[in-house]
Design an enzyme around this catalytic site. Structure first.
Site, PDB file in Angstrom:
ATOM      1  N   TYR A  89     -54.145   8.925 -22.899  1.00 40.32           N
ATOM      2  CA  TYR A  89     -54.135   7.752 -23.761  1.00 40.32           C
ATOM      3  C   TYR A  89     -53.126   6.747 -23.182  1.00 40.32           C
ATOM      4  CZ  TYR A  89     -53.183   4.870 -27.826  1.00 40.32           C
ATOM      5  OH  TYR A  89     -53.005   3.814 -28.665  1.00 40.32           O
ATOM      6  N   ASP A 117     -52.317  17.337 -26.720  1.00 42.37           N
ATOM      7  CA  ASP A 117     -52.792  16.264 -27.583  1.00 42.37           C
ATOM      8  C   ASP A 117     -54.234  16.620 -27.951  1.00 42.37           C
ATOM      9  OD1 ASP A 117     -53.935  13.958 -28.626  1.00 42.37           O
ATOM     10  OD2 ASP A 117     -52.842  12.599 -27.301  1.00 42.37           O
ATOM     11  N   LYS A 120     -56.992   9.150 -36.196  1.00 43.46           N
ATOM     12  CA  LYS A 120     -58.343   9.300 -35.689  1.00 43.46           C
ATOM     13  C   LYS A 120     -59.132  10.299 -36.562  1.00 43.46           C
ATOM     14  CE  LYS A 120     -56.398   6.645 -32.633  1.00 43.46           C
ATOM     15  NZ  LYS A 120     -55.853   7.102 -31.355  1.00 43.46           N
ATOM     16  N   ARG A 156     -36.724  11.228 -46.435  1.00 43.40           N
ATOM     17  CA  ARG A 156     -36.833  11.328 -44.981  1.00 43.40           C
ATOM     18  C   ARG A 156     -36.872  12.795 -44.577  1.00 43.40           C
ATOM     19  NH1 ARG A 156     -32.508  11.025 -42.312  1.00 43.40           N
ATOM     20  NH2 ARG A 156     -31.677   9.149 -43.268  1.00 43.40           N
TER      21      ARG A 156
HETATM   22  C1  LIG Z   1     -54.619   6.924 -30.560  1.00 44.73           C
HETATM   23  C2  LIG Z   1     -54.138   8.011 -29.712  1.00 44.73           C
HETATM   24  C3  LIG Z   1     -52.764   8.276 -29.578  1.00 44.73           C
HETATM   25  C4  LIG Z   1     -51.709   7.427 -30.247  1.00 44.73           C
HETATM   26  O1  LIG Z   1     -51.728   7.551 -31.631  1.00 44.73           O
HETATM   27  P1  LIG Z   1     -51.318   6.389 -32.646  1.00 44.73           P
HETATM   28  O2  LIG Z   1     -51.631   6.968 -33.977  1.00 44.73           O
HETATM   29  O3  LIG Z   1     -52.153   5.191 -32.300  1.00 44.73           O
HETATM   30  O4  LIG Z   1     -49.871   6.114 -32.445  1.00 44.73           O
HETATM   31  C5  LIG Z   1     -52.389   9.349 -28.788  1.00 44.73           C
HETATM   32  N1  LIG Z   1     -53.307  10.120 -28.154  1.00 44.73           N
HETATM   33  C6  LIG Z   1     -54.632   9.874 -28.243  1.00 44.73           C
HETATM   34  C7  LIG Z   1     -55.588  10.747 -27.514  1.00 44.73           C
HETATM   35  C8  LIG Z   1     -55.089   8.819 -29.013  1.00 44.73           C
HETATM   36  O5  LIG Z   1     -56.405   8.566 -29.088  1.00 44.73           O
END
Ligand SMILES: *Cc1c(COP(=O)(O)O)cnc(C)c1O
Length: 381
Positions: A98, A170, A195, A46
């Site tokens: 998101y 983000d 992504k 962890r």
């Molecule tokens: C998918 C996404 C998230 C969340 O991420 P997860 O891996 O699904 O928890 C946050 N911000 C954006 C812009 C996203 O496309």
């Protein structure tokens, strides 16, 4: 080192005991000690695991940070940032986020006494008016999901200078190929590594990268004490994905530009949201801030009908109707019923997520096949 070299070599070294070029998947929870407290840098997975460490070092390199942290999901990474705050603190965020981020802010953290203000607009002035002495975090997503608004990172980050305010970006939609927010004044970069970083739709993962050592220590405490870590197998896969990030992003952007131009000239299409189009309200800002305009776009229909969007989505042959984005394969999504269903309908309407809006994550297939697929389904409505 330049970007593509960094994705392959940045902070990365062959594994010392064997020379393995890629780190083994260290599928272990614990590490033998020769005497209590005597260990070789790892005591419990962890806290740290060598495969995760290899990924975290690569993340720091590609985002120009001092340290990276790999989480079990993008949301787990955002959760760790919110836990740096205290009850009574205020957060200023963009209004197009998101859906899961919005849900976490309003459904989890408002309950703990943290206040959120959601700001429309792309510029420093739009955000400046909302700063108070309780503001402790500015949360930006740019380009935004699903409307591809672009926010001036450098401008907004300058508002926090000399104040006790963290700026987090983000960077999921752009990826570090297109922009590195830490170089523009941000303190923290966040990714859904599910992504573009992973890039192959085969895992769920998140990341934080920070600008300085003091923040690195605070985030390390959150991941260690909070426990939202990424396992070694998925760490390996994200690291592998990163190696081809530059090549993939280049093709994503080339393909997306062509699909955007095709849609913009199609008689059945109303608005096209793609920062690469000159008609996009933030086109100039995007040109200044990003290397390319990325692989994401959205559009609406002249008919404005949800049923037409559904018909189109149901009949795509190459592009897959599915949640998520950023993989090698093109994906289509209906934000109002899928990714952004967690945002109340009246707020969706307010920010422009209409019921006919379709979002496309343009993959790296041959462009002719993508254009034909889109043309065919538009012919059906
Ligand atoms: C998918 C996404 C998230 C969340 O991420 P997860 O891996 O699904 O928890 C946050 N911000 C954006 C812009 C996203 O496309």
């Amino acid at each position: 080192m330049k970007f593509n070299t960094k994705t392959i070599h940045g902070n990365q070294h062959p594994e010392p005991s064997t020379g393995a070029v890629m780190p083994p998947i260290f599928q272990t929870s614990t590490y033998a000690q020769s005497s209590p407290g005597q260990f070789k840098g790892y005591e419990y997975s962890r806290g740290a695991n060598p495969t995760r460490t290899a990924l975290e070092n690569a993340l720091a390199s590609i985002e120009n940070g001092v340290a990276g942290f790999a989480f079990g999901s993008g949301l787990a990474a955002i959760d760790a940032v919110l836990k740096l705050l205290n009850p009574g603190d205020e957060v200023i965020a963009g209004d197009d986020l998101y859906g899961g981020t919005y849900r976490m802010f309003t459904k989890i953290y408002e309950k703990y006494g943290i206040k959120f203000k959601f700001v429309a607009g792309s510029h420093k002035e739009d955000f400046a008016a909302h700063i108070t002495d309780k503001t402790k975090l500015i949360w930006l997503e740019t380009p935004t999901n699903p409307l591809l608004k672009v926010i001036d990172i450098e401008g907004v980050a300058s508002l926090a200078k000399g104040k006790d305010i963290l700026v987090a970006v983000d960077n999921t939609f752009a990826s570090p190929y297109n922009q590195t927010p830490l170089d523009m004044g941000a303190d923290i970069v966040m990714h859904s590594a599910t992504k573009y970083l992973g890039g192959h739709s085969d895992l769920v993962a998140g990341a934080l990268i920070v600008k300085d050592e003091e923040l690195a220590e605070k985030v390390h405490f959150q991941i260690f004490a909070g426990g939202g870590i990424l396992g070694p197998q998925d760490s390996f896969l994200v690291l592998r994905g990163i190696k081809t990030l530059g090549l993939r992003m280049q093709r994503h952007a080339e393909n997306a530009m062509q699909v955007a131009q095709f849609l913009a000239s199609h008689p059945k299409v109303d608005k096209v949201y793609y920062p690469g189009l000159e008609s996009h309200p933030n086109h100039e800002l995007a040109k200044k801030q990003m290397k390319t305009f990325g692989g994401m776009l959205s559009f609406t229909l002249k008919s404005g009908k949800k049923e037409d969007s559904f018909k189109l989505l149901e009949n795509l042959k190459v592009i897959t109707l599915a949640e998520s984005l950023g993989g090698v394969e093109s994906l289509a999504n209906h934000p109002a019923t899928m990714t952004h269903a967690s945002i109340p309908a009246e707020i969706r309407a307010q920010i422009g997520i209409t019921d006919d809006l379709v979002r496309l994550s343009i993959g790296i297939e041959d462009i002719e096949d993508l254009l034909k697929d889109v043309e065919n389904v538009l012919d059906l409505i």
